[in-house]
Design a protein around this motif. Structure first.
Motif, short mmCIF file in Angstrom:
data_model
loop_
_atom_site.label_atom_id
_atom_site.label_comp_id
_atom_site.label_asym_id
_atom_site.label_seq_id
_atom_site.Cartn_x
_atom_site.Cartn_y
_atom_site.Cartn_z
N ILE A 1 0.86 -1.18 0.00
CA ILE A 1 0.00 0.00 0.00
C ILE A 1 0.90 1.23 0.00
CG2 ILE A 1 -1.70 1.33 1.32
CD1 ILE A 1 -2.68 -1.44 2.41
N VAL A 2 0.71 2.11 -0.98
CA VAL A 2 1.52 3.32 -1.10
C VAL A 2 0.61 4.53 -0.95
CG1 VAL A 2 3.05 4.70 -2.55
CG2 VAL A 2 3.19 2.19 -2.62
N ARG A 3 0.80 5.27 0.12
CA ARG A 3 0.02 6.50 0.33
C ARG A 3 0.78 7.69 -0.26
NH1 ARG A 3 -0.48 5.04 6.41
NH2 ARG A 3 -2.19 3.52 6.41
N THR A 4 0.05 8.56 -0.91
CA THR A 4 0.64 9.78 -1.46
C THR A 4 -0.30 10.93 -1.19
OG1 THR A 4 1.74 10.68 -3.41
CG2 THR A 4 -0.35 9.48 -3.78
N ALA A 5 0.02 12.12 -1.72
CA ALA A 5 -0.78 13.30 -1.38
C ALA A 5 -0.58 14.41 -2.41
CB ALA A 5 -0.38 13.82 0.00
N TRP A 6 -1.60 15.23 -2.58
CA TRP A 6 -1.53 16.48 -3.35
C TRP A 6 -0.92 16.25 -4.73
CZ3 TRP A 6 -0.36 21.52 -0.20
CH2 TRP A 6 -1.16 21.56 0.96
N VAL A 7 -1.39 15.25 -5.44
CA VAL A 7 -0.80 14.87 -6.73
C VAL A 7 -1.23 15.84 -7.83
CG1 VAL A 7 -0.68 13.05 -8.48
CG2 VAL A 7 -0.68 12.46 -6.04
N TYR A 8 -0.30 16.18 -8.70
CA TYR A 8 -0.59 17.08 -9.81
C TYR A 8 0.33 16.73 -10.98
CZ TYR A 8 3.84 19.40 -8.91
OH TYR A 8 5.19 19.64 -8.75
N THR A 9 -0.07 17.21 -12.16
CA THR A 9 0.81 17.17 -13.33
C THR A 9 1.04 18.56 -13.90
OG1 THR A 9 -1.01 16.86 -14.89
CG2 THR A 9 0.00 14.87 -13.98
N GLY A 10 0.19 19.50 -13.52
CA GLY A 10 0.23 20.84 -14.10
C GLY A 10 -0.71 21.00 -15.27
N GLY A 11 -1.47 19.96 -15.54
CA GLY A 11 -2.43 20.00 -16.65
C GLY A 11 -3.77 20.53 -16.22
N ASP A 12 -4.71 20.54 -17.16
CA ASP A 12 -6.05 21.03 -16.87
C ASP A 12 -6.70 20.22 -15.76
OD1 ASP A 12 -5.75 22.87 -18.86
OD2 ASP A 12 -6.82 21.69 -20.38
N GLY A 13 -7.33 20.92 -14.83
CA GLY A 13 -8.13 20.24 -13.83
C GLY A 13 -7.46 20.05 -12.49
N ASP A 14 -6.11 19.97 -12.43
CA ASP A 14 -5.48 19.83 -11.11
C ASP A 14 -5.15 21.21 -10.56
OD1 ASP A 14 -2.93 20.65 -12.10
OD2 ASP A 14 -2.36 18.59 -12.54
N PHE A 15 -4.68 21.26 -9.32
CA PHE A 15 -4.49 22.55 -8.66
C PHE A 15 -3.49 23.43 -9.39
CE2 PHE A 15 -2.30 25.35 -5.70
CZ PHE A 15 -3.36 26.00 -5.09
N GLY B 1 9.19 -3.67 -0.49
CA GLY B 1 8.01 -3.28 0.26
C GLY B 1 6.86 -4.25 0.25
N ARG B 2 7.10 -5.52 0.00
CA ARG B 2 5.98 -6.48 0.01
C ARG B 2 5.35 -6.54 1.41
NH1 ARG B 2 4.89 -10.26 -4.07
NH2 ARG B 2 6.31 -10.11 -5.86
N GLY B 3 4.03 -6.44 1.45
CA GLY B 3 3.30 -6.51 2.70
C GLY B 3 3.37 -5.25 3.54
N ALA B 4 3.96 -4.18 3.01
CA ALA B 4 4.19 -2.96 3.79
C ALA B 4 3.24 -1.85 3.38
CB ALA B 4 5.63 -2.49 3.62
N VAL B 5 3.11 -0.88 4.26
CA VAL B 5 2.48 0.40 3.94
C VAL B 5 3.60 1.43 3.85
CG1 VAL B 5 0.84 2.17 4.62
CG2 VAL B 5 0.37 -0.23 5.14
N LEU B 6 3.70 2.11 2.71
CA LEU B 6 4.78 3.06 2.46
C LEU B 6 4.19 4.43 2.14
CD1 LEU B 6 7.00 0.87 0.08
CD2 LEU B 6 7.12 1.01 2.57
N HIS B 7 4.95 5.47 2.45
CA HIS B 7 4.55 6.84 2.12
C HIS B 7 5.48 7.40 1.05
CE1 HIS B 7 2.49 7.61 6.28
NE2 HIS B 7 1.79 6.81 5.50
N ALA B 8 4.89 7.95 -0.02
CA ALA B 8 5.69 8.50 -1.12
C ALA B 8 5.11 9.83 -1.57
CB ALA B 8 5.73 7.51 -2.28
#
Length: 290
Positions: A154-168, A211-218
């Protein structure tokens, strides 16, 4: 080994397709290609396409945070049931599942209340009652994945963007061309994350079988507020950042509560032997300065 990306039409799904290593078979699956909410469809697809040693990266998610407050059933169907169906399929066939999750799973205070912590969240800091429907369904999805496929990552992330239409970031660029002044909230703290940086990290995770079986933050390193991010966007575009004015979350009420603090610690990620993601300012520069 083939890598299947559910939610392949989204920001991270497209970034994974664009950054894949040479020779790696990456297959993006939109919701039209595979409806993860349909258990029978997932079973049929897995029997026809999935083999032991393959990888599923689950980017499929109901991410309309405000809409989820009034449509919990739709959010649950994708974020909980869909995640469970993929975990069942991966476990049954011996494939690897990498499941993307979010900073919203934490049950810390929602803005506009000041955050009661200053230390970035570690994976085990999750409680049991995130303030939004979106957060609760994503946390339930994590638990469903773990129940059906304990080896999943499980990989948790946050505030994802590309700079394209629709994101912040893209929205700030558009509004800067339309308005003299932009008013942006300055009481929510997090780590903006450039989708291609996250995708490259996920490819390293897959290639190293980490990271098998782990929760990771990226996330990209460092932290800022939405106001700070907006100022940096304008500055990189050669515009006056003082055109951005701060406000509070209370000034712009939304149906879903937003976390006041959602900075994720990178220690689980680097502890798995993975390279830290670049600083958020460097990532934003890479996104905007061509």
């Amino acid at each position: 080994m083939r890598v299947y990306v559910t939610g392949g039409a989204g920001q991270v799904g497209r970034a994974l397709a664009a950054t894949g290593p040479d020779g790696m078979a990456c297959v993006g699956l939109s919701s039209a290609d595979l409806d993860v909410t349909d258990a029978d469809a997932v079973r049929r697809w897995s029997r026809e396409h999935l083999a032991g040693g393959d990888v599923i990266v689950n980017c499929a998610a109901y991410t309309r945070v405000d809409d989820a407050e009034s449509d919990a059933a739709a959010a649950t169907a994708v974020n909980v049931d869909g995640a469970a169906h993929l975990a069942e399929a991966s476990a049954a066939i011996g494939a690897r599942l990498v499941h993307l999750s979010t900073d919203y799973v934490f049950d810390g205070p929602a803005a506009p209340r000041p955050p009661d912590r200053t230390a970035p969240y570690e994976p085990d800091d999750v409680g049991g009652d995130p303030p939004s429907v979106y957060g609760r369904t994503k946390l339930a999805g994590e638990r469903a994945v773990r129940a059906h496929d304990p080896a999943a990552t499980i990989v948790r992330t946050a505030w994802v963007y590309t700079g394209g239409d629709g994101d912040f970031v893209g929205t700030m660029r558009r509004l800067a061309a339309e308005r003299d002044v932009l008013t942006v909230v300055d009481d929510q703290l997090g780590s903006p994350t450039y989708a291609p940086d996250l995708a490259r990290g996920l490819w390293q995770l897959i290639e190293q079988d980490a990271g098998r079986g782990a929760v990771l933050h990226a996330t990209n390193a460092g932290q800022t507020t939405w106001y700070g991010l907006a100022r940096e966007v304008l500055a990189l575009d050669g515009l006056d950042p003082d055109r951005v004015r701060p406000c509070t979350t209370a000034d712009f009420p939304r149906p879903a509560p937003r976390p006041a603090y959602s900075v994720l610690s990178p220690r689980s990620w680097t502890g798995a032997g993975l390279a830290p993601l670049p600083d958020w300012r460097d990532a934003l520069r890479a996104a905007l300065v061509r």
